[in-house]
Scaffold this motif. Structure first.
Motif, PDB file in Angstrom:
ATOM      1  N   ASP A  49       0.771  -1.237   0.005  1.00  0.00           N
ATOM      2  CA  ASP A  49      -0.268   0.028   0.160  1.00  0.00           C
ATOM      3  C   ASP A  49       0.980   1.407  -0.009  1.00  0.00           C
ATOM      4  OD1 ASP A  49      -2.091  -1.559   0.095  1.00  0.00           O
ATOM      5  OD2 ASP A  49      -2.413  -1.420   2.184  1.00  0.00           O
ATOM      6  N   LEU A  50       0.744   2.164  -1.075  1.00  0.00           N
ATOM      7  CA  LEU A  50       1.147   3.213  -0.943  1.00  0.00           C
ATOM      8  C   LEU A  50       1.280   4.132   0.162  1.00  0.00           C
ATOM      9  CD1 LEU A  50       0.970   4.441  -4.623  1.00  0.00           C
ATOM     10  CD2 LEU A  50       2.852   3.748  -3.899  1.00  0.00           C
ATOM     11  N   LYS A  52       1.503   3.476   3.099  1.00  0.00           N
ATOM     12  CA  LYS A  52       2.203   2.999   3.979  1.00  0.00           C
ATOM     13  C   LYS A  52       3.825   3.138   4.049  1.00  0.00           C
ATOM     14  CE  LYS A  52      -1.304  -0.359   5.927  1.00  0.00           C
ATOM     15  NZ  LYS A  52      -1.432  -1.784   6.685  1.00  0.00           N
ATOM     16  N   ARG A  53       4.125   3.208   3.036  1.00  0.00           N
ATOM     17  CA  ARG A  53       5.490   3.205   2.467  1.00  0.00           C
ATOM     18  C   ARG A  53       6.055   4.613   3.203  1.00  0.00           C
ATOM     19  NH1 ARG A  53       6.131   2.384  -3.892  1.00  0.00           N
ATOM     20  NH2 ARG A  53       4.760   0.180  -3.876  1.00  0.00           N
ATOM     21  N   CYS A  54       7.367   3.998   3.860  1.00  0.00           N
ATOM     22  CA  CYS A  54       8.179   5.265   4.359  1.00  0.00           C
ATOM     23  C   CYS A  54       9.593   4.980   4.391  1.00  0.00           C
ATOM     24  CB  CYS A  54       7.833   5.506   5.668  1.00  0.00           C
ATOM     25  SG  CYS A  54       7.852   4.188   6.969  1.00  0.00           S
ATOM     26  N   ILE A  55      10.118   3.757   3.921  1.00  0.00           N
ATOM     27  CA  ILE A  55      11.382   3.382   3.745  1.00  0.00           C
ATOM     28  C   ILE A  55      11.675   3.077   2.390  1.00  0.00           C
ATOM     29  CG2 ILE A  55      13.286   2.048   4.536  1.00  0.00           C
ATOM     30  CD1 ILE A  55      11.583   1.750   7.203  1.00  0.00           C
ATOM     31  N   TYR A  56      12.679   3.713   1.799  1.00  0.00           N
ATOM     32  CA  TYR A  56      12.695   3.801   0.445  1.00  0.00           C
ATOM     33  C   TYR A  56      14.147   3.538  -0.029  1.00  0.00           C
ATOM     34  CZ  TYR A  56       8.267   6.593   0.095  1.00  0.00           C
ATOM     35  OH  TYR A  56       7.105   6.832   0.364  1.00  0.00           O
ATOM     36  N   LYS A  57      14.170   2.404  -1.285  1.00  0.00           N
ATOM     37  CA  LYS A  57      15.223   2.436  -1.978  1.00  0.00           C
ATOM     38  C   LYS A  57      15.491   3.584  -2.793  1.00  0.00           C
ATOM     39  CE  LYS A  57      18.497  -0.420  -3.871  1.00  0.00           C
ATOM     40  NZ  LYS A  57      19.614  -1.120  -3.141  1.00  0.00           N
ATOM     41  N   LYS A 123       3.536  -8.588   8.226  1.00  0.00           N
ATOM     42  CA  LYS A 123       2.683  -7.919   7.033  1.00  0.00           C
ATOM     43  C   LYS A 123       2.822  -6.381   7.039  1.00  0.00           C
ATOM     44  CE  LYS A 123      -1.348  -7.557   4.182  1.00  0.00           C
ATOM     45  NZ  LYS A 123      -2.863  -7.967   4.122  1.00  0.00           N
ATOM     46  N   ASN A 124       2.675  -5.691   8.121  1.00  0.00           N
ATOM     47  CA  ASN A 124       2.487  -4.330   8.160  1.00  0.00           C
ATOM     48  C   ASN A 124       3.968  -3.901   7.963  1.00  0.00           C
ATOM     49  OD1 ASN A 124       0.068  -3.961   8.576  1.00  0.00           O
ATOM     50  ND2 ASN A 124       0.105  -4.178  10.734  1.00  0.00           N
ATOM     51  N   ILE A 125       5.184  -4.476   8.598  1.00  0.00           N
ATOM     52  CA  ILE A 125       6.529  -4.160   8.619  1.00  0.00           C
ATOM     53  C   ILE A 125       6.763  -4.109   7.182  1.00  0.00           C
ATOM     54  CG2 ILE A 125       8.841  -4.804   9.228  1.00  0.00           C
ATOM     55  CD1 ILE A 125       7.846  -6.148  11.670  1.00  0.00           C
ATOM     56  N   ARG A 126       6.514  -5.177   6.458  1.00  0.00           N
ATOM     57  CA  ARG A 126       6.973  -5.503   4.816  1.00  0.00           C
ATOM     58  C   ARG A 126       6.140  -4.177   4.073  1.00  0.00           C
ATOM     59  NH1 ARG A 126       8.886 -10.314   3.037  1.00  0.00           N
ATOM     60  NH2 ARG A 126       9.435 -12.157   4.528  1.00  0.00           N
ATOM     61  N   GLN A 127       5.134  -3.928   4.442  1.00  0.00           N
ATOM     62  CA  GLN A 127       4.603  -2.818   3.661  1.00  0.00           C
ATOM     63  C   GLN A 127       4.902  -1.528   3.812  1.00  0.00           C
ATOM     64  OE1 GLN A 127       0.304  -3.265   4.889  1.00  0.00           O
ATOM     65  NE2 GLN A 127       0.054  -4.555   2.989  1.00  0.00           N
ATOM     66  N   ASN A 128       5.950  -1.296   4.843  1.00  0.00           N
ATOM     67  CA  ASN A 128       6.630  -0.047   5.126  1.00  0.00           C
ATOM     68  C   ASN A 128       7.636   0.321   3.859  1.00  0.00           C
ATOM     69  OD1 ASN A 128       6.306   1.907   7.940  1.00  0.00           O
ATOM     70  ND2 ASN A 128       5.156  -0.219   7.779  1.00  0.00           N
ATOM     71  N   TYR A 129       8.271  -0.708   3.376  1.00  0.00           N
ATOM     72  CA  TYR A 129       9.380  -0.631   2.550  1.00  0.00           C
ATOM     73  C   TYR A 129       8.821  -0.413   0.933  1.00  0.00           C
ATOM     74  CZ  TYR A 129      12.048  -2.148   6.411  1.00  0.00           C
ATOM     75  OH  TYR A 129      12.942  -2.220   7.470  1.00  0.00           O
ATOM     76  N   SER A 130       9.532   0.099   0.268  1.00  0.00           N
ATOM     77  CA  SER A 130       9.185   0.405  -1.176  1.00  0.00           C
ATOM     78  C   SER A 130       9.265  -0.566  -2.262  1.00  0.00           C
ATOM     79  CB  SER A 130       9.967   1.525  -1.742  1.00  0.00           C
ATOM     80  OG  SER A 130      11.187   1.448  -1.876  1.00  0.00           O
ATOM     81  N   LYS A 131       9.886  -1.873  -1.894  1.00  0.00           N
ATOM     82  CA  LYS A 131      10.076  -3.012  -2.567  1.00  0.00           C
ATOM     83  C   LYS A 131       9.704  -4.297  -1.763  1.00  0.00           C
ATOM     84  CE  LYS A 131      13.783  -4.851  -3.456  1.00  0.00           C
ATOM     85  NZ  LYS A 131      15.225  -5.103  -4.277  1.00  0.00           N
ATOM     86  N   ILE A 316      18.552  12.823   3.849  1.00  0.00           N
ATOM     87  CA  ILE A 316      17.025  13.553   4.042  1.00  0.00           C
ATOM     88  C   ILE A 316      16.479  13.929   2.783  1.00  0.00           C
ATOM     89  CG2 ILE A 316      16.166  15.671   5.298  1.00  0.00           C
ATOM     90  CD1 ILE A 316      17.498  13.691   7.260  1.00  0.00           C
ATOM     91  N   MET A 317      17.380  14.507   1.785  1.00  0.00           N
ATOM     92  CA  MET A 317      16.955  14.957   0.586  1.00  0.00           C
ATOM     93  C   MET A 317      16.125  13.950  -0.171  1.00  0.00           C
ATOM     94  SD  MET A 317      19.879  17.662  -0.526  1.00  0.00           S
ATOM     95  CE  MET A 317      19.248  18.153  -2.035  1.00  0.00           C
ATOM     96  N   ALA A 318      16.829  12.791  -0.068  1.00  0.00           N
ATOM     97  CA  ALA A 318      16.105  11.527  -0.803  1.00  0.00           C
ATOM     98  C   ALA A 318      14.951  11.120  -0.078  1.00  0.00           C
ATOM     99  CB  ALA A 318      17.232  10.367  -0.629  1.00  0.00           C
ATOM    100  N   LEU A 319      14.718  11.103   1.062  1.00  0.00           N
ATOM    101  CA  LEU A 319      13.582  11.094   1.870  1.00  0.00           C
ATOM    102  C   LEU A 319      12.449  12.006   1.417  1.00  0.00           C
ATOM    103  CD1 LEU A 319      11.774   9.649   4.097  1.00  0.00           C
ATOM    104  CD2 LEU A 319      12.462  11.311   5.702  1.00  0.00           C
ATOM    105  N   GLU A 320      12.754  13.203   1.214  1.00  0.00           N
ATOM    106  CA  GLU A 320      11.831  14.103   0.742  1.00  0.00           C
ATOM    107  C   GLU A 320      11.341  13.832  -0.495  1.00  0.00           C
ATOM    108  OE1 GLU A 320      12.389  18.277   3.433  1.00  0.00           O
ATOM    109  OE2 GLU A 320      13.395  18.020   1.373  1.00  0.00           O
ATOM    110  N   GLN A 321      12.393  13.676  -1.527  1.00  0.00           N
ATOM    111  CA  GLN A 321      11.863  13.399  -2.915  1.00  0.00           C
ATOM    112  C   GLN A 321      10.886  12.216  -2.853  1.00  0.00           C
ATOM    113  OE1 GLN A 321      13.177  15.044  -6.094  1.00  0.00           O
ATOM    114  NE2 GLN A 321      13.108  16.498  -4.392  1.00  0.00           N
ATOM    115  N   CYS A 322      11.046  11.225  -2.036  1.00  0.00           N
ATOM    116  CA  CYS A 322      10.387   9.909  -2.266  1.00  0.00           C
ATOM    117  C   CYS A 322       8.940  10.021  -1.352  1.00  0.00           C
ATOM    118  CB  CYS A 322      11.243   8.720  -1.722  1.00  0.00           C
ATOM    119  SG  CYS A 322      12.670   8.351  -2.632  1.00  0.00           S
ATOM    120  N   TYR A 323       9.094  10.790  -0.176  1.00  0.00           N
ATOM    121  CA  TYR A 323       8.007  10.582   1.004  1.00  0.00           C
ATOM    122  C   TYR A 323       7.237  11.953   0.878  1.00  0.00           C
ATOM    123  CZ  TYR A 323       6.005   9.509   5.424  1.00  0.00           C
ATOM    124  OH  TYR A 323       5.180   9.072   6.459  1.00  0.00           O
TER     125      TYR A 323
END
Length: 442
Positions: A49-50, A52-57, A123-131, A316-323
């Protein structure tokens, strides 16, 4: 006539049978195609689920500029770098840390409770990741989360004691690398699972009242880069992981600005603005982002740059660009500084005014680093439009440039100013004497 009609009918029947056969083949081919497509769709694991994502590649567009800025040096936390052979040295240290953790009033039954907490939230933990991480099985995933969460809790909870503490086997330089690795966007665990484990451990050990995990984490990171007072700002309280927490701490006390999609770029560097009479001053603000421009004075809070600054700010900038692409405060700040700094002379000016505290000391290197930070950062929205517009207008006013030129060339200091005034007086007296002499002749 009868024969002709019979022949015609026979021909028509043959054509119909051929058309039917052709249509049958087309139908079968189409059916096979749809069946194959359905099989491909069914085998494709649905994305998380988009919301829930907060940790990104980190996107390749950013990563390719400086890959090492986003890659852990020593320790892998979470699934994104799990199994990296270069980071396996820390698996043993995590196990040693877990053994010490377990020896402190944590029986097997209590460890089982922690395992069940992770199982129920997998399941919830996995959904926090972007992949997706289908290659990491359930039990391997649970083991990874448990060891990583325990290591993090012990790392930020215990004082560094190389004689007796849980890290006595670690070299001092390793402590610094671990500290930096825990800030990376790709190297995170969701706070909610760490908090659940932390709270359960405190209940099991009957360590009440205990410091909430978020406050502990805020103090641990805040004492290095931010005010020591732990804030209860909703943004800080809602932090999703360490990278998000650090960003929220940077936003503590920020002036709320409106974001717009119509970007007004600052056209002139610090040195050019100074030639138009702009004065630079260090703002008495704790929030780095609170830049002001009023009556020809540009106020910027002090920026401290050390060897770890680039790696930290890139994440920090990468987080902002994604999140947070439409609330990209840090990206906007870096864009503003990038436009303000075009070379070493601009850095030298800002250092001279106390706006930049540059520990490494190379002005040209700092200028290049600031300019590179902005590479491949998208222009999604901006919040410094009003300041940039006013500064552009100030520079483009010819009278401002003329006044500044007069001040910089003829009155840069008291001695030059005195000499200029004296020369002007002497010139006037000479002129008067000349006129008087001419009059006496006639």
């Amino acid at each position: 006539m009868v024969k002709l009609s019979t022949a015609s009918a026979s021909t028509m029947n043959n054509e119909f049978e051929g058309a039917s056969a052709s249509n049958g083949e087309d139908y079968d081919m189409t059916r096979n195609f749809v069946t194959r497509l359905n099989s491909m769709v069914d085998s494709c694991t649905p994305q998380q689920d988009l919301y829930k994502r907060c940790i990104y590649k980190v996107p390749n567009l950013l990563r390719n500029v400086k890959p090492e800025a986003y890659t852990p040096k020593l320790i892998s936390i979470g699934p994104l770098h799990h199994g990296d052979a270069k980071l396996e040295i820390m698996k043993r240290e995590k196990l040693i840390c877990f053994r010490k953790f377990k020896g402190n009033r944590m029986s097997d039954e209590r460890i089982m409770d922690l395992v069940n907490i992770i199982r129920n939230n997998e399941k919830n933990i996995r959904q926090n990741y972007s992949k997706n991480f289908n290659e990491i099985g359930s039990w391997e995933f649970i083991e990874m989360i448990l060891l990583d969460a325990v290591f993090i809790i012990e790392f930020i909870k215990e004082p560094i004691d190389f004689e007796d503490g849980p890290y006595k086997n670690l070299e001092p330089w390793m402590m610094s690398d671990i500290e930096e690795d825990l800030k990376l966007l790709e190297n995170q665990l969701p706070f909610f699972i760490i908090e659940e484990i932390y709270d359960e451990v405190n209940r099991a050990r009957q360590e009440l009242p205990s410091i909430p995990f978020l406050r502990l984490a805020t103090f641990h990171f805040g004492k290095y880069a931010f005010p020591e007072v732990v804030n209860t700002d909703p943004k800080v309280e809602g932090s999703k992981h360490f990278t998000d927490l650090l960003r929220n701490l940077m936003l503590d006390g920020v002036i709320v600005r409106s974001f717009t999609f119509h970007t007004i770029k600052l056209k002139y560097s610090a040195v050019m603005l100074r030639k138009a009479g702009v004065r630079f001053r260090v703002a008495k603000e704790k929030c780095l982002l609170n830049i002001r421009f009023e009556k020809g004075v540009l106020e910027i809070p002090r920026l401290k740059v050390d060897y770890s600054f680039e790696r930290f700010i890139r994440n920090i900038m990468a987080l902002e660009q994604c999140y947070k692409p439409f609330e990209a405060y840090i990206c906007n700040y870096i864009k503003f500084m990038d436009n303000l700094i075009s070379g070493a002379e601009d850095v030298d000016l800002l250092i001279g005014k106390g706006i930049i505290l540059h520990w490494p000391g190379d002005d040209a290197a700092l200028s290049n680093m600031i300019n590179k930070l902005n590479e491949n950062i998208g222009d999604t929205s901006t919040c410094y439009n009003d300041i940039c517009r006013k500064m552009n207008v100030h520079y483009e006013n010819r009278w401002n440039r003329m006044k500044a030129n007069l001040s910089l060339v003829y009155f840069p200091n008291v001695w030059r100013g005195t000499a200029t005034v004296a020369a002007a007086i002497l010139l006037v007296l000479t002129l008067i004497q000349t006129i008087t002499s001419v009059k006496s002749v006639f």
